[in-house]
Design a protein around this motif. Structure first.
Motif, short mmCIF file in Angstrom:
data_model
loop_
_atom_site.label_atom_id
_atom_site.label_comp_id
_atom_site.label_asym_id
_atom_site.label_seq_id
_atom_site.Cartn_x
_atom_site.Cartn_y
_atom_site.Cartn_z
N HIS A 130 94.71 -89.86 -25.23
CA HIS A 130 94.96 -88.45 -24.90
C HIS A 130 96.74 -88.34 -24.12
O HIS A 130 97.57 -87.73 -24.63
N PHE B 187 99.91 -86.01 -32.83
CA PHE B 187 99.80 -85.73 -31.87
C PHE B 187 99.46 -84.74 -31.55
O PHE B 187 98.39 -85.31 -31.10
N LYS B 188 99.42 -83.66 -31.72
CA LYS B 188 99.05 -82.64 -31.08
C LYS B 188 98.05 -82.59 -32.23
O LYS B 188 96.41 -82.54 -30.92
N HIS C 154 95.82 -84.89 -29.65
CA HIS C 154 95.58 -84.57 -28.71
C HIS C 154 94.78 -83.68 -28.25
O HIS C 154 93.58 -83.81 -27.66
N ASP D 218 99.21 -92.82 -33.19
CA ASP D 218 97.92 -92.04 -33.43
C ASP D 218 97.26 -92.52 -34.40
O ASP D 218 96.05 -92.34 -34.24
#
Length: 155
Positions: free
Chosen positions: A38, A46-47, A50, A101
């Motif tokens: 994370h 990413f988002k 994450h 990722d």
């Protein structure tokens, strides 16, 4: 200090205690691995990844507490100390530094599959000795399998 008397016979307590301790180590290390990913995640997704990693952390931390409390309830002392987890984990470790990722998704998918396999072994082992512990492990495995599916769908 007085010890907690187990509601289980000694042999059943031993089997259940070993299953719970192994599960505790898996879950503590899973939460640490997911948090490490994370913090170091990079990439186009990413988002989403994450935020999904935080779901894994929450699942693992909740499961840790349930597993540790069940262990105490049957008269077994859970050991979640850092040295114990480091020495006894069977989970593969992530690389240091920034993590792409797609590599994180693949690593977490593989890690969850390995943990699920061990949980299923523990579920089988606790069938006769302690169905209450087995029920707890089934509930956690169900959530791990759901997360495995969700991560696998991203590959």
């Amino acid at each position: 200090m007085a010890a907690i008397k187990s509601p289980l016979p000694d042999d059943a307590q031993k089997v259940a205690g070993e299953a719970l301790q192994g599960s505790l180590i898996d879950l503590i290390d899973l939460s640490l691995t997911a948090k490490q990913a994370h913090w170091n995640l990079t990439g186009r997704n990413f988002k989403v990844v994450h935020e999904h990693l935080d779901e894994i952390v929450a699942l693992a931390r909740g499961g840790q507490d349930d597993v540790a409390e069940r262990a105490v309830a049957i008269g077994v002392n859970p050991d979640g100390r850092a040295r114990t987890v480091a020495d006894r984990t069977k989970n593969p470790q992530l690389e240091a530094g920034y993590l792409a990722d797609d590599k994180v998704v693949a690593a977490i998918t593989d890690l969850l599959a390995q943990i699920i396999a061990r949980f299923r072994e523990r579920i089988t082992a606790t069938d006769e000795p302690d169905p209450v512990t087995q029920d707890l492990l089934i509930a956690i495995a169900r959530e791990l399998e759901k997360q495995h599916w969700m991560f696998q769908a991203q590959t």
